[in-house]
Design a protein around this motif. Structure first.
Motif, PDB file in Angstrom:
ATOM      1  N   GLY A 180       0.847  -1.117  -0.004  1.00 11.84           N
ATOM      2  CA  GLY A 180       0.061  -0.114   0.220  1.00 11.84           C
ATOM      3  C   GLY A 180       0.995   1.305   0.148  1.00 11.84           C
ATOM      4  O   GLY A 180       0.654   2.153  -0.770  1.00 11.84           O
ATOM      5  N   ILE A 181       1.762   1.247   0.757  1.00 16.40           N
ATOM      6  CA  ILE A 181       2.766   2.191   0.988  1.00 16.40           C
ATOM      7  C   ILE A 181       3.501   2.756  -0.539  1.00 16.40           C
ATOM      8  O   ILE A 181       3.652   3.840  -0.880  1.00 16.40           O
ATOM      9  CB  ILE A 181       4.057   2.275   2.034  1.00 16.40           C
ATOM     10  CG1 ILE A 181       3.120   2.289   3.406  1.00 16.40           C
ATOM     11  CG2 ILE A 181       4.903   3.153   1.905  1.00 16.40           C
ATOM     12  CD1 ILE A 181       4.207   2.018   4.368  1.00 16.40           C
ATOM     13  N   ILE A 182       3.818   1.465  -1.086  1.00 15.26           N
ATOM     14  CA  ILE A 182       4.745   1.573  -2.235  1.00 15.26           C
ATOM     15  C   ILE A 182       3.709   2.177  -3.586  1.00 15.26           C
ATOM     16  O   ILE A 182       4.336   3.014  -4.221  1.00 15.26           O
ATOM     17  CB  ILE A 182       5.419   0.134  -2.587  1.00 15.26           C
ATOM     18  CG1 ILE A 182       6.433  -0.258  -1.837  1.00 15.26           C
ATOM     19  CG2 ILE A 182       5.491   0.093  -4.130  1.00 15.26           C
ATOM     20  CD1 ILE A 182       6.960  -1.574  -2.031  1.00 15.26           C
ATOM     21  N   GLU A 183       2.346   1.537  -3.460  1.00 12.99           N
ATOM     22  CA  GLU A 183       1.493   2.165  -4.347  1.00 12.99           C
ATOM     23  C   GLU A 183       0.989   3.515  -4.149  1.00 12.99           C
ATOM     24  O   GLU A 183       0.728   4.125  -5.240  1.00 12.99           O
ATOM     25  CB  GLU A 183       0.444   1.053  -4.385  1.00 12.99           C
ATOM     26  CG  GLU A 183       0.808  -0.252  -5.085  1.00 12.99           C
ATOM     27  CD  GLU A 183       1.297  -0.280  -6.527  1.00 12.99           C
ATOM     28  OE1 GLU A 183       0.558   0.514  -7.087  1.00 12.99           O
ATOM     29  OE2 GLU A 183       2.181  -0.974  -6.777  1.00 12.99           O
TER      30      GLU A 183
ATOM     31  N   ILE B 176      14.473   4.912  -6.116  1.00  7.76           N
ATOM     32  CA  ILE B 176      13.465   5.958  -5.943  1.00  7.76           C
ATOM     33  C   ILE B 176      13.614   7.170  -6.823  1.00  7.76           C
ATOM     34  O   ILE B 176      14.423   7.635  -6.795  1.00  7.76           O
ATOM     35  CB  ILE B 176      13.088   6.257  -4.803  1.00  7.76           C
ATOM     36  CG1 ILE B 176      12.850   5.069  -3.747  1.00  7.76           C
ATOM     37  CG2 ILE B 176      12.236   7.253  -4.484  1.00  7.76           C
ATOM     38  CD1 ILE B 176      12.885   5.341  -2.078  1.00  7.76           C
ATOM     39  N   LEU B 177      12.680   7.080  -7.838  1.00  8.87           N
ATOM     40  CA  LEU B 177      12.665   8.198  -8.998  1.00  8.87           C
ATOM     41  C   LEU B 177      11.912   9.589  -8.928  1.00  8.87           C
ATOM     42  O   LEU B 177      10.501   9.065  -8.473  1.00  8.87           O
ATOM     43  CB  LEU B 177      12.639   7.535 -10.398  1.00  8.87           C
ATOM     44  CG  LEU B 177      13.465   6.468 -10.641  1.00  8.87           C
ATOM     45  CD1 LEU B 177      12.990   5.522 -11.762  1.00  8.87           C
ATOM     46  CD2 LEU B 177      14.932   6.636 -10.808  1.00  8.87           C
TER      47      LEU B 177
ATOM     48  N   PHE C  38       7.533  -2.231  -9.751  1.00  6.62           N
ATOM     49  CA  PHE C  38       7.115  -1.288 -10.521  1.00  6.62           C
ATOM     50  C   PHE C  38       5.814  -0.693 -10.184  1.00  6.62           C
ATOM     51  O   PHE C  38       4.653  -1.101 -10.291  1.00  6.62           O
ATOM     52  CB  PHE C  38       6.922  -1.781 -12.044  1.00  6.62           C
ATOM     53  CG  PHE C  38       7.091  -0.652 -13.079  1.00  6.62           C
ATOM     54  CD1 PHE C  38       8.432  -0.206 -13.616  1.00  6.62           C
ATOM     55  CD2 PHE C  38       6.077  -0.218 -13.728  1.00  6.62           C
ATOM     56  CE1 PHE C  38       8.798   0.653 -14.243  1.00  6.62           C
ATOM     57  CE2 PHE C  38       6.173   0.856 -14.808  1.00  6.62           C
ATOM     58  CZ  PHE C  38       7.666   1.067 -14.942  1.00  6.62           C
ATOM     59  N   ASN C  39       5.911   0.408  -9.281  1.00  7.51           N
ATOM     60  CA  ASN C  39       4.773   1.063  -8.647  1.00  7.51           C
ATOM     61  C   ASN C  39       3.864   1.795  -9.426  1.00  7.51           C
ATOM     62  O   ASN C  39       4.150   2.147 -10.727  1.00  7.51           O
ATOM     63  CB  ASN C  39       5.016   1.538  -7.212  1.00  7.51           C
ATOM     64  CG  ASN C  39       5.562   3.050  -7.617  1.00  7.51           C
ATOM     65  OD1 ASN C  39       6.123   3.243  -8.383  1.00  7.51           O
ATOM     66  ND2 ASN C  39       5.853   3.865  -6.731  1.00  7.51           N
ATOM     67  N   SER C  40       2.786   2.409  -9.149  1.00 10.12           N
ATOM     68  CA  SER C  40       1.573   3.104  -9.801  1.00 10.12           C
ATOM     69  C   SER C  40       2.460   4.370 -10.340  1.00 10.12           C
ATOM     70  O   SER C  40       2.291   4.731 -11.543  1.00 10.12           O
ATOM     71  CB  SER C  40       0.280   3.328  -9.084  1.00 10.12           C
ATOM     72  OG  SER C  40      -0.336   2.116  -8.587  1.00 10.12           O
ATOM     73  N   ALA C  41       3.288   4.991  -9.488  1.00  6.48           N
ATOM     74  CA  ALA C  41       3.820   6.230  -9.924  1.00  6.48           C
ATOM     75  C   ALA C  41       4.743   6.077 -11.044  1.00  6.48           C
ATOM     76  O   ALA C  41       5.090   6.928 -11.813  1.00  6.48           O
ATOM     77  CB  ALA C  41       4.743   6.741  -8.560  1.00  6.48           C
ATOM     78  N   ALA C  42       5.319   5.008 -10.907  1.00 10.43           N
ATOM     79  CA  ALA C  42       6.549   4.598 -11.976  1.00 10.43           C
ATOM     80  C   ALA C  42       5.419   4.214 -13.350  1.00 10.43           C
ATOM     81  O   ALA C  42       6.190   4.561 -14.521  1.00 10.43           O
ATOM     82  CB  ALA C  42       7.176   3.231 -11.615  1.00 10.43           C
TER      83      ALA C  42
ATOM     84  N   ALA D 285       8.204   7.305  -7.987  1.00  7.33           N
ATOM     85  CA  ALA D 285       8.414   6.155  -8.779  1.00  7.33           C
ATOM     86  C   ALA D 285       9.290   5.275  -7.918  1.00  7.33           C
ATOM     87  O   ALA D 285      10.290   5.766  -7.305  1.00  7.33           O
ATOM     88  CB  ALA D 285       8.919   6.361 -10.249  1.00  7.33           C
ATOM     89  N   ILE D 286       8.934   4.205  -7.528  1.00  6.42           N
ATOM     90  CA  ILE D 286       9.824   3.062  -7.186  1.00  6.42           C
ATOM     91  C   ILE D 286       9.714   1.897  -7.859  1.00  6.42           C
ATOM     92  O   ILE D 286       9.023   1.347  -8.327  1.00  6.42           O
ATOM     93  CB  ILE D 286       9.097   2.675  -5.728  1.00  6.42           C
ATOM     94  CG1 ILE D 286       8.988   3.803  -4.746  1.00  6.42           C
ATOM     95  CG2 ILE D 286       9.879   1.621  -5.009  1.00  6.42           C
ATOM     96  CD1 ILE D 286       8.346   3.808  -3.511  1.00  6.42           C
ATOM     97  N   VAL D 287      11.009   1.679  -8.386  1.00  4.13           N
ATOM     98  CA  VAL D 287      11.302   0.370  -9.025  1.00  4.13           C
ATOM     99  C   VAL D 287      12.510  -0.337  -8.229  1.00  4.13           C
ATOM    100  O   VAL D 287      13.348  -0.095  -7.942  1.00  4.13           O
ATOM    101  CB  VAL D 287      11.934   0.869 -10.457  1.00  4.13           C
ATOM    102  CG1 VAL D 287      12.070  -0.318 -11.389  1.00  4.13           C
ATOM    103  CG2 VAL D 287      10.909   1.953 -11.202  1.00  4.13           C
TER     104      VAL D 287
END
Length: 451
Positions: free
Chosen positions: A191-194, A297-298, A212-216, A199-201
């Protein structure tokens, strides 16, 4: 044998001192009146069988000793499911006795709500001679039910017939709790990642994407389902790929768990449509199952870069405007100084004439002048003097633009008093002055302004 047949087992010692076991079967021989007239006996060597039985007993004793040392609850049952032996751990956990548990007494420590299901599946396994496995609660000596995983294995003879059942009960209560906690933690982490704005890859040791989260997805305009398993280089411009891969490899050889990737210089990402965009990135590493996982983290800094460029442009324009304004002020200051000098020079000449001729008039006509005329000439002479002072002050004030201000604490009350004393003799003035503050400023310039 009392006229009946019988079996006798006995041990004999041979001539060489060796011991053998023999088994004799004896049967009576009867006459027509059914009276025993002789005995017919058959003797055979059962030494090997006795040895096998001894080994079996020793093996069973060893097996039970091993089962007693187990941390699991263990038991042995007859082919029909009748349990005749439990290990020590069973009695320690349940707080029961051998008499209470023998046979089917184990039902007393089962959860009544689950017991019907157990009584359905366990007899079915007995009838089929197949392995039994099930999770159900067992009550401990403290009265608390804990979840156990129960397994029962059929032990069969050469003909495939079940001769015994060996069962174990493994406490999985804590395991289930840990698993549930782990699932909850994983759900929270997911949940935190999403929900993260950045972006978290994450990539594995081969630099293939595993997270590959939603922000990515939004940043790279690429669906996560298709990104998983793809090389990370897919989202890096071609010219940066060799350096980026080498950076991750070198980072993996260090003991550092996290660091910024800014040391690589300007960083850029690559969207699915081929658009490049500036990014900021930090990288961290952890080890999972003995293998490293790298997480990047981008942050898309396109808007910030544009804002910075706008600020630079505005600052550059502002600096130029300041320079232009300063030049204008300097020019105006020079013009003011020139004007002041010219005005003071042009004013001094007629003032000198007025002052000179006034004095000549007083000198030549003093005897002829009445009191009022003499007063008028005094006023003219005094005004000329004041005008001269004002011209001097105007020149002094114009020069202040070229002098550095000397800031100090200035009492305005004292400055006002000096100005009043200088102006008072020339005219009748009614002063209304309230108490003034102490200020920071150049005392000379403030004095000129007030005067």
């Amino acid at each position: 044998m009392s006229g009946g047949s019988g079996i006798l087992e006995f041990e004999v010692i041979g001539l060489n001192g060796g011991r053998r076991w023999l088994e004799t079967h004896a049967a009576p021989m009867r006459d027509a009146k059914n009276e025993v007239v002789a005995l017919l006996g058959v003797t055979r060597d059962i030494t090997e069988r006795k040895r096998a039985e001894t080994k079996l007993r020793e093996s069973e004793a060893s097996f039970r000793s091993m089962a007693n040392s187990m941390s699991q609850l263990a038991w042995i049952a007859k082919p029909d499911g009748f349990i005749f032996w439990y290990n020590h751990r069973w009695y320690e956990y349940t707080g029961t006795t051998q008499e209470e548990m023998e046979g089917w007494g184990w039902q007393s420590v089962h959860d009544p709500e689950v017991l019907p299901v157990v009584m359905e599946k366990w007899p079915a396994a007995i009838a089929a001679g197949t392995e039994f496995e099930m999770e159900f609660p067992i009550r401990g000596a403290d009265g608390i039910f804990r979840l156990f995983l129960t397994r029962a294995v059929p032990l069969k003879d050469d003909q495939g017939r079940v001769v015994q059942w060996f069962g174990t009960n493994t406490d999985v209560d804590q395991l289930k709790l840990v698993q549930e906690t782990l699932r909850s933690s994983q759900a929270t982490l997911q949940g935190i990642i999403e929900s993260a704005m950045d972006a978290i890859v994450s990539v594995d040791n081969e630099q293939n994407i595993v997270v590959f989260n939603s922000a990515a997805e939004k940043m790279f305009a690429f669906p996560a389902a298709e990104a998983i398993g793809k090389p990370l280089n897919r989202f890096i411009p071609q010219r940066f790929r060799p350096g980026h891969s080498e950076h991750i490899e070198n980072f993996g050889k260090t003991n550092v768990t996290r660091r910024s990737m800014g040391s690589l210089g300007a960083l850029y990402g690559l969207r699915s449509d081929g658009e490049e965009f500036p990014i900021e990135a930090s990288i961290s590493q952890i080890e999972t199952d003995g293998k490293p996982i790298y997480t990047v983290i981008l942050r898309d800094v396109t808007e910030r870069k544009l804002a910075e460029e706008n600020i630079k442009s505005l600052n550059k324009n502002l600096e130029q405007r300041v320079l232009d304004r300063t030049a204008q002020l300097e020019s105006a200051s020079r013009e003011l100084e020139s004007f002041s000098y010219s005005v003071s020079h042009d004013l001094r000449s007629p003032l000198r004439h007025i002052d000179g001729f006034t004095k000549l008039l007083v000198k030549r006509e003093a005897a002829k002048l009445d009191t009022k005329s003499a007063h008028y000439l005094d006023v003219i002479s005094g005004s000329v003097g004041k005008m001269g002072v004002l011209i001097d002050e105007l020149l002094t004030f114009s020069r202040t633009t070229r002098q550095e201000l000397k800031l100090d604490s200035v009492d305005l009350n004292l400055l006002i008093k000096d100005s009043m004393e200088m102006l008072e003799p020339a005219r009748s003035i009614v002063w209304k002055v309230e108490s003034l503050p102490i200020v920071e400023g150049d005392k000379t310039v403030l004095g000129i302004v007030l005067t």
